[in-house]
Design a protein around this motif. Structure first.
Motif, PDB file in Angstrom:
ATOM      1  N   UNK A 131       0.837  -1.197   0.000  1.00 18.74           N
ATOM      2  CA  UNK A 131       0.000   0.000   0.000  1.00 18.74           C
ATOM      3  C   UNK A 131       0.874   1.250   0.000  1.00 18.74           C
ATOM      4  N   UNK A 132       1.935   1.245   0.798  1.00 18.02           N
ATOM      5  CA  UNK A 132       2.843   2.389   0.840  1.00 18.02           C
ATOM      6  C   UNK A 132       3.470   2.649  -0.528  1.00 18.02           C
ATOM      7  N   UNK A 133       3.923   1.591  -1.182  1.00 18.55           N
ATOM      8  CA  UNK A 133       4.548   1.748  -2.495  1.00 18.55           C
ATOM      9  C   UNK A 133       3.565   2.308  -3.517  1.00 18.55           C
ATOM     10  N   UNK A 134       2.351   1.788  -3.519  1.00 20.28           N
ATOM     11  CA  UNK A 134       1.381   2.218  -4.526  1.00 20.28           C
ATOM     12  C   UNK A 134       0.845   3.620  -4.247  1.00 20.28           C
ATOM     13  N   UNK A 135       0.715   4.006  -2.967  1.00 22.84           N
ATOM     14  CA  UNK A 135       0.415   5.404  -2.668  1.00 22.84           C
ATOM     15  C   UNK A 135       1.552   6.292  -3.176  1.00 22.84           C
ATOM     16  N   UNK A 136       2.777   5.830  -3.004  1.00 21.77           N
ATOM     17  CA  UNK A 136       3.919   6.594  -3.469  1.00 21.77           C
ATOM     18  C   UNK A 136       3.917   6.798  -4.972  1.00 21.77           C
ATOM     19  N   UNK A 137       3.480   5.785  -5.711  1.00 19.85           N
ATOM     20  CA  UNK A 137       3.406   5.917  -7.171  1.00 19.85           C
ATOM     21  C   UNK A 137       2.473   7.057  -7.556  1.00 19.85           C
ATOM     22  N   UNK A 138       1.327   7.165  -6.882  1.00 18.08           N
ATOM     23  CA  UNK A 138       0.401   8.254  -7.215  1.00 18.08           C
ATOM     24  C   UNK A 138       0.986   9.609  -6.836  1.00 18.08           C
ATOM     25  N   UNK A 139       1.662   9.689  -5.693  1.00 23.93           N
ATOM     26  CA  UNK A 139       2.305  10.945  -5.326  1.00 23.93           C
ATOM     27  C   UNK A 139       3.372  11.349  -6.331  1.00 23.93           C
ATOM     28  N   UNK A 140       4.173  10.386  -6.749  1.00 24.06           N
ATOM     29  CA  UNK A 140       5.215  10.662  -7.732  1.00 24.06           C
ATOM     30  C   UNK A 140       4.608  11.080  -9.074  1.00 24.06           C
ATOM     31  N   UNK A 141       3.510  10.443  -9.444  1.00 24.80           N
ATOM     32  CA  UNK A 141       2.825  10.784 -10.695  1.00 24.80           C
ATOM     33  C   UNK A 141       2.370  12.234 -10.684  1.00 24.80           C
ATOM     34  N   UNK A 142       1.730  12.645  -9.611  1.00 26.50           N
ATOM     35  CA  UNK A 142       1.219  14.015  -9.524  1.00 26.50           C
ATOM     36  C   UNK A 142       2.366  15.027  -9.535  1.00 26.50           C
ATOM     37  N   UNK A 143       3.413  14.744  -8.764  1.00 26.38           N
ATOM     38  CA  UNK A 143       4.530  15.676  -8.696  1.00 26.38           C
ATOM     39  C   UNK A 143       5.242  15.804 -10.038  1.00 26.38           C
ATOM     40  N   UNK A 144       5.476  14.671 -10.703  1.00 24.77           N
ATOM     41  CA  UNK A 144       6.142  14.718 -12.006  1.00 24.77           C
ATOM     42  C   UNK A 144       5.273  15.432 -13.038  1.00 24.77           C
ATOM     43  N   UNK A 145       3.957  15.257 -12.947  1.00 23.74           N
ATOM     44  CA  UNK A 145       3.060  15.950 -13.874  1.00 23.74           C
ATOM     45  C   UNK A 145       3.229  17.463 -13.752  1.00 23.74           C
ATOM     46  N   UNK A 146       3.416  17.961 -12.538  1.00 26.31           N
ATOM     47  CA  UNK A 146       3.628  19.390 -12.337  1.00 26.31           C
ATOM     48  C   UNK A 146       4.989  19.821 -12.868  1.00 26.31           C
ATOM     49  N   UNK A 147       5.988  18.957 -12.718  1.00 29.44           N
ATOM     50  CA  UNK A 147       7.324  19.281 -13.218  1.00 29.44           C
ATOM     51  C   UNK A 147       7.305  19.590 -14.711  1.00 29.44           C
ATOM     52  N   UNK A 148       6.497  18.838 -15.466  1.00 28.94           N
ATOM     53  CA  UNK A 148       6.579  18.901 -16.930  1.00 28.94           C
ATOM     54  C   UNK A 148       5.312  19.416 -17.603  1.00 28.94           C
ATOM     55  N   UNK A 149       4.413  20.023 -16.832  1.00 25.97           N
ATOM     56  CA  UNK A 149       3.120  20.448 -17.381  1.00 25.97           C
ATOM     57  C   UNK A 149       3.264  21.460 -18.506  1.00 25.97           C
ATOM     58  N   UNK A 150       4.332  22.239 -18.500  1.00 26.60           N
ATOM     59  CA  UNK A 150       4.531  23.236 -19.553  1.00 26.60           C
ATOM     60  C   UNK A 150       5.629  22.827 -20.531  1.00 26.60           C
ATOM     61  N   UNK A 151       6.026  21.542 -20.449  1.00 25.31           N
ATOM     62  CA  UNK A 151       7.114  21.093 -21.324  1.00 25.31           C
ATOM     63  C   UNK A 151       6.703  19.927 -22.219  1.00 25.31           C
ATOM     64  N   UNK A 152       5.401  19.725 -22.358  1.00 26.71           N
ATOM     65  CA  UNK A 152       4.907  18.746 -23.323  1.00 26.71           C
ATOM     66  C   UNK A 152       4.898  17.314 -22.859  1.00 26.71           C
ATOM     67  N   UNK A 153       5.127  17.068 -21.575  1.00 28.26           N
ATOM     68  CA  UNK A 153       5.099  15.697 -21.061  1.00 28.26           C
ATOM     69  C   UNK A 153       3.943  15.571 -20.081  1.00 28.26           C
ATOM     70  N   UNK A 154       3.023  14.681 -20.392  1.00 32.58           N
ATOM     71  CA  UNK A 154       1.898  14.396 -19.496  1.00 32.58           C
ATOM     72  C   UNK A 154       2.212  13.132 -18.695  1.00 32.58           C
ATOM     73  N   UNK A 155       1.853  13.138 -17.415  1.00 33.57           N
ATOM     74  CA  UNK A 155       2.119  11.999 -16.540  1.00 33.57           C
ATOM     75  C   UNK A 155       0.840  11.650 -15.788  1.00 33.57           C
TER      76      UNK A 155
END
Length: 252
Positions: A160-184
């Motif tokens: 459960x911890x690992x899979x919650x982490x995947x969603x957190x990482x997904x959201x954070x990475x999406x913000x990193x690249x939202x203006x650079x053409x990469x959707x996550x």
């Protein structure tokens, strides 16, 4: 004719490609005309999927990959660049689950392996995928989380911890690249008919029916359909999000 003609000739990495949801996603992407770069720890299983794609007239290359090792993740992305010159998409699917037990009884090795593969493997893959995509104008990344990235289940704290982490990482990475053409984005499957599911249930397809509002388990293709949509331009305004493919479990 493919349901996703916009995926024609796109270069897509799929990890954990040798069986289950990964294998099905590979076959569905190949049917849409994408060029697949398969990463899998089990060489024989990965090569068999690549051969199956070739037998249908598709294009695929295989690279032995343990996503818990950063060097393997980097090599998988480099294989895509060497073979096809670019990277357009990725389904970071590799994962595993060990025994059900309370956290005080969970073996240290199980905690380490699951975090290394399910969470750190996603982080490593995104690191190298994003770097490649930035060089060629962007792309789309889909991470495989779980309904247990959204809710808890007893006896599986480490998973459960690992899979919650995947969603957190997904959201954070999406913000990193939202203006650079990469959707996550991510998918959150519920019980899906795979070899992993059969190991847990002993092959009983109805063990979890009472816990699923639709009163059935899902099929790998139902996950692949969500993955292809998120990888395609049809989801062009979707990033930092997830799709629950769970028969209504998270709504209950």
């Amino acid at each position: 004719m493919s349901n996703y003609p916009e995926l024609e000739d796109k270069v897509v990495i799929v990890t954990g490609s040798g069986s289950g949801m990964g294998r099905d996603a590979c076959m569905a992407l190949a049917a849409a005309g994408a060029r697949i770069v398969l990463g899998n720890r089990n060489r024989a299983a990965g090569e068999a999927v690549a051969a199956a794609i070739a037998a249908t007239g598709g294009t695929a290359v295989f690279q032995p990959t343990d996503v818990s090792k950063p060097a393997d993740c980097a090599a998988l992305v480099q294989r895509a660049l060497d073979a096809f010159g670019r990277l357009d998409g990725a389904f970071n699917n590799a994962g595993l689950q060990r025994e059900f037990c309370d956290i005080h009884e969970t073996p240290d090795a199980d905690i380490s392996d699951v975090i290394d593969i399910n969470l750190k493997g996603v982080l490593y893959m995104m690191k190298y995928e994003a770097a490649a995509m930035l060089k060629t104008g962007g792309g789309a990344i889909v991470n495989n989380s779980s309904i247990f990235g959204l809710k808890a289940m007893p006896h599986l704290a480490y998973y459960v911890a690992a899979k919650h982490g995947v969603l957190g990482a997904t959201r954070a990475a999406a913000l990193d690249y939202a203006q650079q053409g990469i959707r996550v984005n991510a998918v959150c499957p519920g019980p899906i008919k795979t070899a992993s599911y059969d190991r847990v249930t002993g092959g009983d397809d109805h063990m979890y029916d009472d816990g699923v509002p639709m009163h059935r388990i899902g099929q790998p293709r139902e996950v692949s359909d969500a993955v292809l949509w998120l990888l395609s331009g049809r989801s062009s305004y979707v990033t930092g999000s997830f799709i629950s493919v769970d028969g209504g479990m998270c709504a209950a």
